[in-house]
Design a protein around this motif. Structure first.
Motif: not given
Length: 251
Positions: A47-52, A58-61, A90-96, A180-189
């Motif tokens: 997305a525009s303005g979203v850095g690498d 902390g940005t949700p995936s 998820a692909a962008l997040a794992i890319g980081e 392997w449970a991984t939190e991606a949407n920022g709610d911590g759970v």
């Protein structure tokens, strides 16, 4: 399916079992040709303005992905937009986290199609918050046509106190979710029923299993770890390359 601790549920119900049996023996047609042996790694734009390093910061995936691209590719591929957002995020997040993994959103989408038809397998859908409208619980893994996995979680994840079952839009078994449970949407759970969390959890496991999914050996090893059936691999391959081609054709 693979080993017990890191095994992924492959079959939601008989309808998905039928899908697995129709896998194309020669692989998926598309940008790598009708004799493709592993999936291309398709990229999604940020997305525009979203850095690498936005997810790391902390940005949700789901917020990583360009909204215009989501509109275009969802229409071109037929993947529900919210499901696509989960895969691409998820692909962008794992890319980081693991830039050497080269996991494309299209591979996650191929798995998502085979496992739950992108969360629609029982007539439901993925809601705006990323959670499936209806619980997606697979068959009992009691050894009767499937791998035998006795209950590992006292039914906490899958509701079954005798046998484990695969759960959620990416069909993850409790033993694998525990590892392997991984939190991606920022709610911590981490939520196995949430497309963002389950897609990133799947991505983590695929990268762990295959290493570099930009290579044939890495990609095939990762998919075999998710489900060892050759028909399963063929089906994921077919859809992953099809989605990549349709997205590219859409511009």
């Amino acid at each position: 399916m693979g080993g017990v601790r890191k095994t992924w549920g492959a079959v939601v119900a008989g309808v998905v079992a039928a899908v697995l049996l129709t896998g194309c023996a020669s692989g998926g047609a598309g940008s790598t040709g009708p004799e493709a042996t592993f999936a291309v790694s398709a990229d999604a734009p940020r997305a525009s303005g979203v850095g690498d390093a936005a997810f790391t910061d902390g940005t949700p995936s789901a917020e990583l992905v360009d909204s215009g691209w989501l509109d275009l590719v969802a229409e071109a591929t037929g993947i529900p937009r919210r499901a696509l957002q989960g895969y691409a995020g998820a692909a962008l997040a794992i890319g980081e986290r693991q830039p050497d993994c080269h996991l494309g959103w299209n591979t996650l989408a191929g798995i998502g199609w085979v496992e739950s038809h992108h969360g629609t397998i029982f007539g439901g859908h993925i809601q705006d918050d990323g959670v499936t409208s209806d619980l997606i619980i697979g068959v009992a893994l009691d050894g009767n046509g499937f791998q035998e996995i006795p209950d590992s979680d006292a039914g906490a994840v899958d509701g079954d106190t005798e046998w484990d079952r695969a759960v959620g839009p990416m069909q993850i078994v409790p033993t694998t979710w525990a590892a392997w449970a991984t939190e991606a949407n920022g709610d911590g759970v981490p939520d196995i029923h949430n497309i963002d969390d389950s897609s990133l959890s799947a991505a983590e496991y695929l990268c762990y299993s295959g290493g570099d999914l930009g290579t044939e050996d890495g990609w095939r090893t990762a998919i075999a770890a998710y489900n060892e059936s050759p028909a399963y691999l063929d089906e994921v391959l077919e859809y992953a390359n099809r989605y990549a081609d349709e997205a590219a054709d859409a511009g």
